[in-house]
Design an enzyme around this catalytic site. Sequence first.
Site, PDB file in Angstrom:
ATOM      1  N   CYS A  48      17.161  -2.130  -9.909  1.00  8.14           N
ATOM      2  CA  CYS A  48      16.044  -1.511 -10.227  1.00  8.14           C
ATOM      3  C   CYS A  48      14.817  -2.191 -10.543  1.00  8.14           C
ATOM      4  CB  CYS A  48      16.439  -0.332 -11.213  1.00  8.14           C
ATOM      5  SG  CYS A  48      14.844   0.799 -11.796  1.00  8.14           S
ATOM      6  N   CYS A 105       8.932   3.804  -7.865  1.00  3.85           N
ATOM      7  CA  CYS A 105      10.200   3.015  -7.504  1.00  3.85           C
ATOM      8  C   CYS A 105       9.862   1.723  -6.980  1.00  3.85           C
ATOM      9  CB  CYS A 105      11.188   3.703  -6.518  1.00  3.85           C
ATOM     10  SG  CYS A 105      12.570   3.002  -6.018  1.00  3.85           S
TER      11      CYS A 105
END
Length: 278
Positions: free
Chosen positions: A76, A220
């Site tokens: 991530c 993201c």
Amino acid sequence: MRIQFSKMHGLGNDFVVIDAIHQPVDLSPDQVRLLAHRRFGVGCDQVLLVERPSDPAAADFRYRIFNADGNEVEQCGNGARCFAVFVRERGLTAKDHIPVETAAGIIHLQVQPDGQVTVDMGPPRLKPWQIPFEAESAMTSYPLEVEGETYEIGAVSMGNPHAVLRVDNVQTAPVARLGPLIEAHPRFPRHVNVGFMQVVSPGEIRLRVYERGVGETLACGTGACAAVVSGRIQGLLDETVAVDLPGGRLVINWAGQEEAPVMMTGPATQVFTGSIDI
């Protein structure tokens, strides 16, 4: 057990970050889901754990990521920036350059003088078996059939799998409809994050991402990296690209060679600290 945590976000992609070095933490999927619940828990897209590295010679910390559905994932990017700010603000390190172990390999975090964080995400993985994605050979884009319609997608792994779909207008893109259909497409055996990319110019894109196990998020980081890689190998984008997400802007740099690392720069913000019994 009572757990101390920090609530953080990177461009609105929000996290519960936990120091698992100085307190015992062993979270079940149910406990992760409770922490992530926006009514019954703290509320977040992902839960991040700071742990001791398995090899202290290679990394200063181990970085673990759990999606809101309770599943552990490999990478991530927005969380990585928050991770860097967290370990510095908690006094776990005073370094500006922080090597970190992840399930996808070692990444390098660099805290800039202005407080932004640059993450060396490593090179992209473009071969279908690396993503993983079912295809006979590597291509710059692939036809993907979804409910009788064929879409052209890019497929990239940034330590986690991404499908990138080019659209004319990101604001009207069918994220809510197509996102979950592509996420669970059988050609992606481990499911996939889905990016909807509008190319504004060779140096700028607009992007929305439907994250696997989460849904659409405000930002993201790995999705931004994957979109730039996909656009670049198709000859659409420059080496340095500003990526405008609903939560704000990231800057992505990739030289274009398959072995070259993808560099991501953006902010990370601590919102509050607290404790919770779970």
